[in-house]
Design an enzyme around this catalytic site. Structure first.
Site, PDB file in Angstrom:
ATOM      1  CG  ASP A   1      -8.301   8.578   7.757  1.00 48.18           C
ATOM      2  OD1 ASP A   1      -9.176   8.792   7.291  1.00 48.18           O
ATOM      3  OD2 ASP A   1      -6.909   8.043   7.413  1.00 48.18           O
TER       4      ASP A   1
ATOM      5  CE  LYS B   1       1.820   5.206   7.918  1.00 44.90           C
ATOM      6  NZ  LYS B   1       0.699   5.616   8.508  1.00 44.90           N
TER       7      LYS B   1
ATOM      8  CB  ALA C   1      -0.973  -0.058   1.382  1.00 46.09           C
TER       9      ALA C   1
ATOM     10  CB  ALA D   1      -0.722   6.874   1.683  1.00 42.97           C
ATOM     11  CB  SER D   2       0.234  11.431   0.018  1.00 45.16           C
ATOM     12  OG  SER D   2      -0.488  11.635   1.356  1.00 45.16           O
ATOM     13  CB  ILE D   3       2.406  10.489   4.667  1.00 44.16           C
ATOM     14  CG1 ILE D   3       1.912  12.253   4.329  1.00 44.16           C
ATOM     15  CG2 ILE D   3       3.491  10.388   5.659  1.00 44.16           C
ATOM     16  CD1 ILE D   3       1.252  12.684   5.648  1.00 44.16           C
ATOM     17  CB  ALA D   4       4.202   6.430   5.167  1.00 46.76           C
ATOM     18  CD  GLN D   5       6.610   2.435  -0.518  1.00 49.03           C
ATOM     19  OE1 GLN D   5       6.130   3.123  -1.308  1.00 49.03           O
ATOM     20  NE2 GLN D   5       7.570   1.440  -0.548  1.00 49.03           N
ATOM     21  CB  VAL D   6       2.156  -0.560   4.458  1.00 51.39           C
ATOM     22  CG1 VAL D   6       2.243  -1.750   5.405  1.00 51.39           C
ATOM     23  CG2 VAL D   6       1.579   0.605   5.230  1.00 51.39           C
TER      24      VAL D   6
END
Length: 511
Positions: free
Chosen positions: A290, A155, A133, A135-140
């Site tokens: 969230d 993360k 996954a 996203a704009s700030i981090a990935q997993v």
């Protein structure tokens, strides 16, 4: 810094908004005054060639913010929760913003882990997957611990993301200052406070130690909640730019077909999601802000699993009580009670007419209660409530913005699971239970006990503090008036000490 060097960044933003057609949409939604419209067009129109094109298939505003990058995507998501600020149409467009970007390479992620944890990655993880996954700030990444063989989620922040966000947020502050200067009417909506709130959210997401601490606090608060669990933080494998948690295995709460195939009761799940959120917000004052389907799973035993704790909401105890009283008043259709709570809390200026305000609240509540169960919404109620309180001079309550936004999201999750869910029927017992526990004699005893605990800690210092205050006040007085004023201050000091003693004794008796 928030100085003039950010003007060029705003010009680039204006150029992109013009090139994508988003500028007019935003100015119309904001109902911008002529001076602000002129300044915005001057900042964008001559420089359109500098702007990003974006994806023509997207609506104009979504297209522009997506093209401008991660900070703008995040900011758009925050604004999507503020129809009072941007209008319902624009808010609806912004809600479809997707917080997804192309992943960065696994090698960069592994290098970040090694640098952050100061160990060779092979000594920490025996397996380390490609991104699952981004996203704009981090990935997993999915990984396996060498020490225990346990599967974990890792993360990792994007490289250079802190600097990139800082530049854009500084430009947001400058834009808010310009808007407040050119449009005095906007000050009631406090654009600078909205940016500051966004800044705080982003800062929390850019330090994964804070997210880990939030997850740990949330886990401690919800330890006794049946049917709810969280992945555990692996502190030894976590740092500022890396966070490791136990792997959460389950079915996505957004996949109804998979939930049905696994035999889960979606009606029950919908009620539990809503009940859990209200308990966390009212009982604990600390909630997952969230809570969309992408951050929720259902375990094989039916328990709801939450993860991704980058955005958490906090409400102090007094605000919780006010919020519960407002909800309870609407549930009971006691609009005068709701009105009085607003006045007592100072949310509405004292010079307003309480009876007229109560009638305005009735105009909010009665249409909602006339709806069928599938349309009743506490999120919509709060949105209407903000509109009414605006007319009576109430400033935007920033502490309730995130709560209202999350309420909308949670209701959406509950309805996606069970379209016929009656929000009020599910909420009523939670709110009533909170009212009983927080506003009755037991709550008074708890408040007095807390007061006594604070006073007992400061007790040895009270005489010194009173004496210091007396001396400071007396030395600043006219000598001719020192004696009588000094006696009044002395009695005030003794009264404070006496009041502390009475509070302590009452707390002991009630406890």
């Amino acid at each position: 810094m928030r100085g003039p060097h950010n003007i060029w960044r705003l010009v680039r933003t204006g150029a992109t908004l013009e090139r994508t057609g988003a500028m007019k949409v935003i100015l119309d939604a904001y109902d911008a005054p002529p001076l602000l419209r002129f300044a915005a067009r001057v900042a964008g129109w001559p420089f359109q060639w500098l702007g990003h094109r974006g994806d023509p298939a997207m609506p104009a505003a979504t297209r522009a913010l997506t093209a401008l990058g991660p900070a703008y995507i995040k900011f758009g998501q925050i604004l999507s929760t503020r129809p009072d600020l941007v209008g319902e149409d624009l808010a609806r467009h912004l809600r479809v913003l997707q917080d997804r970007l192309p992943p960065f390479s696994r090698d960069i992620a592994k290098a970040t882990v090694e640098h952050e944890l100061d160990k060779p990655i092979e000594s920490i993880f025996s397996e380390f997957s490609e991104p699952i996954a981004a996203a704009s700030i981090a990935q997993v990444h999915k990984a396996r611990l060498v020490e225990t063989g346990e599967e974990v989620a890792v993360k990792v922040l994007r490289p250079g993301i802190e600097k990139a966000f800082r530049k854009d947020v500084d430009a947001f502050y400058l834009a808010a200052t310009i808007i407040e200067f050119l449009s005095p009417a906007s000050r009631r909506l406090r654009p600078s406070d909205v940016v500051e709130h966004f800044d705080g959210v982003v800062r929390g997401e850019l330090d994964l130690r804070l997210e880990a601490a939030s997850a740990s606090t949330f886990a401690a608060n919800t330890e006794g909640d049946d049917g709810f669990r969280l992945p555990a933080v692996r502190w030894q494998e976590s740092g500022r730019r890396v966070m490791t948690m136990t792997w959460a295995e389950g079915v996505s709460l957004g996949d109804n077909d998979a939930l049905d195939a696994a035999g889960h009761d979606r009606v029950k799940l919908g009620e539990e999601v809503l009940t859990l959120f209200l308990n966390h917000a009212l009982r604990d004052g600390f909630f997952h802000a969230d809570m969309h389907q992408g951050n929720l799973k259902v375990a094989a035993d039916g328990a709801i699993i939450a993860y991704d704790f980058g955005i958490m909401g906090h409400i102090d105890e007094y605000t919780r009580r006010v919020y519960a009283e407002i909800l309870y008043g609407f549930i009971k259709r006691d609009y005068m009670r709701v009105a009085l709570v607003h006045f007592e809390a100072g949310y509405v200026p004292a010079d307003q007419d309480v009876d007229e305000f109560a009638r305005a609240l009735r105009a909010v509540g009665e249409p909602i209660f006339g709806m069928d169960a599938t349309r009743i919404s506490m999120g919509r109620l709060l949105s209407y409530l903000f509109d009414v309180t605006e007319r009576f001079g109430m400033e935007t309550r920033t502490e309730l913005i995130l709560l209202q936004r999350t309420m909308v999201v949670v209701e959406g999750v509950a309805r996606s699971l069970s379209p016929q869910i009656n929000i009020w029927e599910v909420a009523r017992p939670v709110v009533e239970d909170y009212i009983r526990n927080s506003l009755g004699p037991r709550a008074l005893a708890r408040d007095l006990r807390k007061t006594a605990e604070v006073l007992s800690r400061f007790g040895p210092r009270l005489p010194m503090l009173v004496e210091r205050s007396l001396m400071q006040q007396m030395t600043s007085l006219d000598p001719k008036r020192t004696a009588p004023r000094g006696r009044r201050l002395l009695w005030l000091g003794l009264g404070a000490i006496g009041g502390a003693a009475v509070a302590s004794a009452a707390a002991l008796m009630l406890g």
